[in-house]
Each structure stands twice: as structure tokens, then as C-alpha cells.
Write a protein that holds these residues in place. Structure first.
Motif, PDB file in Angstrom:
ATOM      1  N   LYS A  17      12.218  63.806  58.208  1.00  0.00           N
ATOM      2  CA  LYS A  17      11.809  65.079  58.285  1.00  0.00           C
ATOM      3  C   LYS A  17      13.274  66.176  58.461  1.00  0.00           C
ATOM      4  O   LYS A  17      12.857  67.066  57.725  1.00  0.00           O
ATOM      5  CB  LYS A  17      11.794  65.935  60.146  1.00  0.00           C
ATOM      6  CG  LYS A  17      10.314  65.647  60.828  1.00  0.00           C
ATOM      7  CD  LYS A  17      10.357  65.880  62.521  1.00  0.00           C
ATOM      8  CE  LYS A  17       8.829  65.746  62.819  1.00  0.00           C
ATOM      9  NZ  LYS A  17       7.795  66.202  62.026  1.00  0.00           N
ATOM     10  N   THR A  18      14.135  65.521  57.919  1.00  0.00           N
ATOM     11  CA  THR A  18      15.805  65.730  57.566  1.00  0.00           C
ATOM     12  C   THR A  18      16.591  64.947  56.459  1.00  0.00           C
ATOM     13  O   THR A  18      17.122  65.637  55.294  1.00  0.00           O
ATOM     14  CB  THR A  18      16.219  65.192  58.598  1.00  0.00           C
ATOM     15  OG1 THR A  18      16.852  64.188  58.091  1.00  0.00           O
ATOM     16  CG2 THR A  18      16.278  65.715  59.274  1.00  0.00           C
ATOM     17  N   GLY A  19      15.654  63.526  55.593  1.00  0.00           N
ATOM     18  CA  GLY A  19      15.196  63.216  54.777  1.00  0.00           C
ATOM     19  C   GLY A  19      17.106  62.680  54.659  1.00  0.00           C
ATOM     20  O   GLY A  19      17.084  61.272  53.568  1.00  0.00           O
ATOM     21  N   SER A  20      17.261  61.607  56.276  1.00  0.00           N
ATOM     22  CA  SER A  20      18.525  61.549  55.565  1.00  0.00           C
ATOM     23  C   SER A  20      18.003  59.524  56.259  1.00  0.00           C
ATOM     24  O   SER A  20      16.557  59.275  55.930  1.00  0.00           O
ATOM     25  CB  SER A  20      18.315  60.786  57.617  1.00  0.00           C
ATOM     26  OG  SER A  20      19.524  60.270  57.812  1.00  0.00           O
ATOM     27  N   ILE A  21      18.738  58.938  55.108  1.00  0.00           N
ATOM     28  CA  ILE A  21      19.022  57.400  54.968  1.00  0.00           C
ATOM     29  C   ILE A  21      20.359  57.221  55.664  1.00  0.00           C
ATOM     30  O   ILE A  21      21.281  57.263  55.462  1.00  0.00           O
ATOM     31  CB  ILE A  21      18.534  56.966  53.458  1.00  0.00           C
ATOM     32  CG1 ILE A  21      17.273  58.149  52.861  1.00  0.00           C
ATOM     33  CG2 ILE A  21      18.932  55.813  53.173  1.00  0.00           C
ATOM     34  CD1 ILE A  21      17.431  57.978  51.042  1.00  0.00           C
ATOM     35  N   GLN A  22      20.053  56.262  55.935  1.00  0.00           N
ATOM     36  CA  GLN A  22      20.629  55.256  57.268  1.00  0.00           C
ATOM     37  C   GLN A  22      20.721  53.727  57.110  1.00  0.00           C
ATOM     38  O   GLN A  22      19.539  53.347  56.473  1.00  0.00           O
ATOM     39  CB  GLN A  22      20.715  55.852  58.620  1.00  0.00           C
ATOM     40  CG  GLN A  22      21.698  57.140  58.882  1.00  0.00           C
ATOM     41  CD  GLN A  22      22.624  57.552  57.967  1.00  0.00           C
ATOM     42  OE1 GLN A  22      23.683  56.938  58.462  1.00  0.00           O
ATOM     43  NE2 GLN A  22      22.448  58.881  58.016  1.00  0.00           N
ATOM     44  N   PRO A  23      21.673  53.052  56.927  1.00  0.00           N
ATOM     45  CA  PRO A  23      21.457  51.417  56.865  1.00  0.00           C
ATOM     46  C   PRO A  23      21.384  51.197  58.433  1.00  0.00           C
ATOM     47  O   PRO A  23      21.708  51.624  59.458  1.00  0.00           O
ATOM     48  CB  PRO A  23      23.430  50.923  56.397  1.00  0.00           C
ATOM     49  CG  PRO A  23      24.020  52.158  56.879  1.00  0.00           C
ATOM     50  CD  PRO A  23      23.101  53.491  56.653  1.00  0.00           C
ATOM     51  N   VAL A  24      21.036  50.401  58.275  1.00  0.00           N
ATOM     52  CA  VAL A  24      20.405  49.206  59.348  1.00  0.00           C
ATOM     53  C   VAL A  24      20.259  47.938  59.022  1.00  0.00           C
ATOM     54  O   VAL A  24      20.545  47.229  57.727  1.00  0.00           O
ATOM     55  CB  VAL A  24      18.785  49.556  59.993  1.00  0.00           C
ATOM     56  CG1 VAL A  24      17.595  49.248  59.452  1.00  0.00           C
ATOM     57  CG2 VAL A  24      18.158  49.016  61.052  1.00  0.00           C
ATOM     58  N   SER A  25      20.742  47.239  60.257  1.00  0.00           N
ATOM     59  CA  SER A  25      20.713  45.580  60.120  1.00  0.00           C
ATOM     60  C   SER A  25      19.937  45.166  61.891  1.00  0.00           C
ATOM     61  O   SER A  25      19.217  45.434  62.437  1.00  0.00           O
ATOM     62  CB  SER A  25      21.740  44.919  60.818  1.00  0.00           C
ATOM     63  OG  SER A  25      21.980  43.705  60.654  1.00  0.00           O
ATOM     64  N   LEU A  26      19.000  44.064  60.437  1.00  0.00           N
ATOM     65  CA  LEU A  26      17.996  43.919  60.784  1.00  0.00           C
ATOM     66  C   LEU A  26      18.359  41.955  61.893  1.00  0.00           C
ATOM     67  O   LEU A  26      18.087  41.748  60.951  1.00  0.00           O
ATOM     68  CB  LEU A  26      16.343  43.954  60.570  1.00  0.00           C
ATOM     69  CG  LEU A  26      16.313  45.045  60.129  1.00  0.00           C
ATOM     70  CD1 LEU A  26      14.958  45.481  59.173  1.00  0.00           C
ATOM     71  CD2 LEU A  26      15.872  46.082  61.285  1.00  0.00           C
TER      72      LEU A  26
END
Length: 214
Positions: A174-183
Motif C-alpha cells: 500500500k505504501t511501497g515501503s521496504i524494510q529489513p527483517v530478521s527471521l
């Protein structure tokens, strides 16, 4: 942004004494860490707590240093000061979520992130998150992120995608935001950690959100 996380299912067979031989201890833990483990009221639990912190630190530093090789003995864990350090890559802060004798989950991050960001750490059970996928941990941890982040941002889970590339990223359509995530996943459990800037347009909450469903 340096972030990392790890989880250990303390009741999984892989977390039992076969990994706690003297050879293993000497390869992984510094002498002071071994002494702390030996003198602890719960040595096995502290052992895996320190291990998860080393693993998390490696994940975080490798984001900026892709050629970094995992050498746990070179990562120093200071439980009292809640810091981990590497002679070449610097220091990180950490937090621990303790599931008593069931699981240990940790996450690490740059110390400057706390003041200007929202830290999100989630834990879930594989069996509840991967229905129809034969207990697939990869599916479960991505489902965890889409459900919890969607709820936090008041967005539908299907608008949130967790990439399969390394290091993983979260894309919000919806916003086009890209954020790092750790899994992370181990045994019966999965965990995820991410940091959101408080200026993110779709962020409706300013408070810290730490959610468990185990």
C-alpha cells in the motif's frame, strides 16, 4: 541498519547435551563465557542464550559485511551489559525473551535505533502458522510477520510480503515501503524481528509492540 535474531526450542532434541561437549564449548565460547555457563544456576539454558546471541550478531553484521564468516568464538557476549561485540565489526545491543524452559529468543540491534525507531519482536508456533503446509517453518515465519505486522499497522496481511532472498526484506504494497527483517526458526517455534522508523507513513502507533502467541 544492523538487526538480527535467533530462537532455540529448548525441548528439541538438537538442543540436548550432544552439543555440549568440551570440544563444542571450546570452539564456540570464550573462557569467561564458559565460566559463566559453568557457574550458572541453569547452565544449559545460559549456554543456548549465549549461542543465540552470537548467531544473532552474525546475522546483523553480515548484512553490512556479506563476506563475514561465522566464527562464534570471535563474538563476545556481555550478559550483564546487554551487549555483544566483535573486534572488527563493533558492538550491538540485545534483548532476550525468555520462554522459561520451553524456548529462548533474542534480538540484536544498533544502539542508536531505540530512540528513533519502533522495535518489533514476534514469536509463534509452527503448528499454528503453517496449516496446510506440513509444518513448514519458512512458511510459518513469513505468515507470522504478515499477520503481526498487518495487525500493528492496521493493514491486511496479504498486503505484506516477506522476500525469500537473503537477507530477507518486508515489502508493504500500500505504501511501497521496504524494510529489513530478521527471521529465525528452530523446532516448534519461529521468531521475527524488525525495526520500523517512526516516520513511516503507515505507522499508526508510537509505542513499542512486543507480541507473543505461544
Amino acid at each position: 541498519m544492523l538487526i538480527g535474531n535467533d530462537i532455540v526450542d529448548l525441548k528439541d532434541v538438537d538442543a540436548y547435551p550432544a552439543m555440549e561437549s568440551s570440544n563444542y564449548l571450546n570452539r564456540v565460547f570464550r573462557p569467561i563465557e564458559q565460566l559463566q555457563i559453568k557457574n550458572s544456576a541453569n547452565p544449559r539454558k545460559l549456554l543456548w542464550m549465549i549461542w543465540t546471541l552470537k548467531e544473532s550478531g552474525f546475522k546483523a553484521w553480515k548484512r553490512q559485511n556479506p563476506k563475514m564468516i561465522f566464527s562464534p568464538i570471535s563474538i563476545h557476549v556481555d550478559i550483564e551489559k546487554k551487549k555483544i561485540s566483535h573486534h572488527q565489526y563493533g558492538k550491538l545491543k540485545f534483548e532476550i525473551d525468555d520462554g522459561d524452559d520451553d524456548w529462548i529468543a533474542v534480538y540484536v540491534f544498533n544502539s542508536n535505533l531505540e530512540k528513533r525507531s519502533t522495535l518489533l519482536h514476534w514469536i509463534g508456533e509452527v503448528s499454528k502458522l503453517s496449516e496446510g503446509f506440513h509444518l513448514n517453518s519458512s512458511v510459518a515465519v513469513r505468515t507470522l510477520v504478515s499477520q503481526r505486522l498487518g495487525a500493528f499497522l492496521n493493514l491486511p496481511p496479504e498486503s505484506i510480503e516477506v522476500t525469500k532472498e537473503l537477507p530477507p526484506m518486508v515489502k508493504e504494497s500500500k505504501t511501497g515501503s521496504i524494510q529489513p527483517v530478521s527471521l529465525s526458526h528452530h523446532g516448534r517455534y519461529v521468531s521475527a524481528f524488525m525495526v520500523l522508523p517512526r516516520t513511516m507513513k503507515s505507522l499508526f502507533y508510537e509505542k513499542l509492540s512486543t507480541s507473543h502467541s505461544v
